[in-house]
Design a protein around this motif. Structure first.
Motif, short mmCIF file in Angstrom:
data_model
loop_
_atom_site.label_atom_id
_atom_site.label_comp_id
_atom_site.label_asym_id
_atom_site.label_seq_id
_atom_site.Cartn_x
_atom_site.Cartn_y
_atom_site.Cartn_z
N ARG A 1 0.90 -1.08 0.01
CA ARG A 1 -0.01 -0.10 -0.02
C ARG A 1 0.90 1.37 0.12
O ARG A 1 1.77 1.28 0.79
CB ARG A 1 -1.01 -0.21 1.03
CG ARG A 1 -1.76 1.22 1.19
CD ARG A 1 -2.80 1.12 2.45
NE ARG A 1 -3.83 2.23 2.30
CZ ARG A 1 -4.67 2.25 3.52
NH1 ARG A 1 -4.58 1.56 4.47
NH2 ARG A 1 -5.46 3.21 3.31
N LYS B 1 -10.20 11.87 -4.57
CA LYS B 1 -10.07 10.72 -3.54
C LYS B 1 -9.01 9.74 -3.51
O LYS B 1 -9.10 8.67 -3.43
CB LYS B 1 -11.58 10.04 -3.77
CG LYS B 1 -12.68 11.03 -3.63
CD LYS B 1 -12.67 11.98 -2.42
CE LYS B 1 -13.74 13.02 -2.40
NZ LYS B 1 -13.89 13.76 -1.16
N ARG B 2 -7.75 10.27 -3.85
CA ARG B 2 -6.78 9.27 -3.82
C ARG B 2 -6.05 9.00 -2.29
O ARG B 2 -5.49 8.23 -2.10
CB ARG B 2 -5.38 9.82 -4.72
CG ARG B 2 -5.83 9.95 -6.15
CD ARG B 2 -4.60 10.58 -6.81
NE ARG B 2 -4.97 10.47 -8.24
CZ ARG B 2 -4.78 9.73 -9.13
NH1 ARG B 2 -4.25 8.57 -8.74
NH2 ARG B 2 -5.18 9.73 -10.45
N SER C 1 -6.60 8.10 1.56
CA SER C 1 -7.60 7.31 2.43
C SER C 1 -7.26 7.59 3.85
O SER C 1 -8.37 7.61 4.65
CB SER C 1 -7.30 6.02 1.99
OG SER C 1 -5.99 5.33 2.35
N ARG D 1 -6.28 0.68 9.20
CA ARG D 1 -6.77 1.15 7.94
C ARG D 1 -6.72 0.03 6.72
O ARG D 1 -7.70 0.14 5.79
CB ARG D 1 -5.97 2.39 7.33
CG ARG D 1 -6.10 3.32 8.42
CD ARG D 1 -7.17 4.46 8.37
NE ARG D 1 -8.44 3.95 8.66
CZ ARG D 1 -8.62 3.47 10.12
NH1 ARG D 1 -7.83 4.03 11.09
NH2 ARG D 1 -9.91 3.24 10.39
N ASN D 2 -6.07 -0.99 6.81
CA ASN D 2 -5.65 -2.03 6.17
C ASN D 2 -6.88 -3.09 6.18
O ASN D 2 -6.92 -4.03 5.32
CB ASN D 2 -4.38 -2.47 6.23
CG ASN D 2 -3.24 -1.75 5.37
OD1 ASN D 2 -3.59 -1.28 4.44
ND2 ASN D 2 -2.25 -1.79 5.83
N ARG E 1 -3.37 5.30 -5.60
CA ARG E 1 -4.85 5.54 -4.73
C ARG E 1 -4.67 4.69 -3.52
O ARG E 1 -3.73 3.93 -3.13
CB ARG E 1 -5.84 4.79 -5.50
CG ARG E 1 -6.09 5.68 -6.86
CD ARG E 1 -7.35 5.35 -7.48
NE ARG E 1 -7.75 6.02 -8.85
CZ ARG E 1 -8.36 7.33 -8.64
NH1 ARG E 1 -8.69 7.80 -7.35
NH2 ARG E 1 -8.58 8.09 -9.79
N ASP E 2 -5.54 5.06 -2.58
CA ASP E 2 -5.72 4.46 -1.24
C ASP E 2 -4.38 4.85 -0.54
O ASP E 2 -3.80 3.90 0.12
CB ASP E 2 -5.73 3.06 -1.32
CG ASP E 2 -6.08 2.35 0.03
OD1 ASP E 2 -6.69 3.02 0.93
OD2 ASP E 2 -5.98 1.38 0.27
#
Length: 263
Positions: free
Chosen positions: A27, A115-116, A118, A261-262, A91-92
């Motif tokens: 991520r 919205k890239r 999170s 968050r993951n 992203r995320d």
């Protein structure tokens, strides 16, 4: 732990290039440094790269890089880093920001139309105005005074600039000059930012060294309270850079948040 970052340059538009180091896989995590440059957050990048893809850029105008004439504010830097995320098609993204890097991260969240991003991790961030909690001015304090305000154990971390090579002294002066342009008026804050942060709906972790006298713990609590969805966690026996003074505690706090968050 092996840490072998690879250096890159992203040409985002004519006149704007961003130098960054990339390491790890997984991520994406964007790590934004404070006024002291990338060295102040290299330990965060090293730690996070064990389980994530880390992107550690140098702010334009820091450490000998070029600052375009039209990059004059923290919001301009935030937009440049959103352009970097688009350039890399990420992203995320978790954005970790230390000091002025936390201010940049907050502005990024406000301007993130694609919205890239999170979530955010803000480490002793500046950028808002809190009545009765002024931000200490490094230009007034001088190097020793800044160390006294920034560290729980200043004698352990203070380096007299006069003891450094001339080239490094010149780079430090140039960094400070850039910071004065970007965040000097009004000093280290945007008067409207605190109110605007309520628009940010993504999860935010605010991490604070309790001994910080650059921005106090009361300032940090107000920062967390400004967001709609924030958690505040204090790090005892640490100042403005808790990841340097208390890395084990600080990284454990970050890891727990990022793992959540993951999930």
């Amino acid at each position: 732990m092996s840490y072998t970052p690879v250096s890159h340059i992203a040409d985002l538009r004519p006149g704007l290039s961003i130098r960054y180091e990339q390491a790890g896989q997984g991520r994406p995590v964007l790590i934004l440094h404070g006024g002291g440059g990338t060295a102040t957050v290299a330990g965060i990048a090293r730690h996070v790269s064990a389980s994530a893809l880390t992107i550690l850029p140098t702010h334009p105008g820091w450490n000998g890089t070029a600052k375009p004439d039209d990059v004059q504010t923290v919001a301009d830097l935030a937009k440049a880093y959103l352009a970097l995320l688009a350039h890399l098609d990420l992203r995320d993204v978790i954005v970790i920001g230390s000091s002025i890097g936390g201010w940049i991260a907050s502005e990024m969240a406000l301007h993130d139309a694609d919205k890239r991003i999170s979530s955010l991790v803000l480490v002793n961030a500046v950028g808002i105005h809190v009545e009765g909690e002024p931000i200490a001015d490094p230009f007034v304090l001088g190097p020793r005074g800044l160390a006294e305000h920034a560290f729980h154990e200043p004698d352990k971390f203070f380096v007299d600039p006069a003891s450094l090579p001339a080239e490094q002294q010149a780079m430090q002066r140039a960094n400070m000059a850039t910071m004065r342009i970007i965040a000097g008026a009004p000093f280290m804050h945007d008067p409207q930012l605190r109110e605007r942060l309520r628009q940010v709906g993504i999860p935010v972790l605010v991490v604070w060294g309790t001994s910080d006298r650059v921005v106090t713990i009361a300032y940090g609590l107000a920062y967390a309270d400004a967001f709609a969805n924030a958690r505040f966690t204090a790090v005892p026996l640490a100042g403005h850079l808790p990841h340097l003074e208390q890395p084990v505690k600080t990284f454990a706090i970050m890891d727990e948040f990022m793992q959540t968050r993951n999930a």
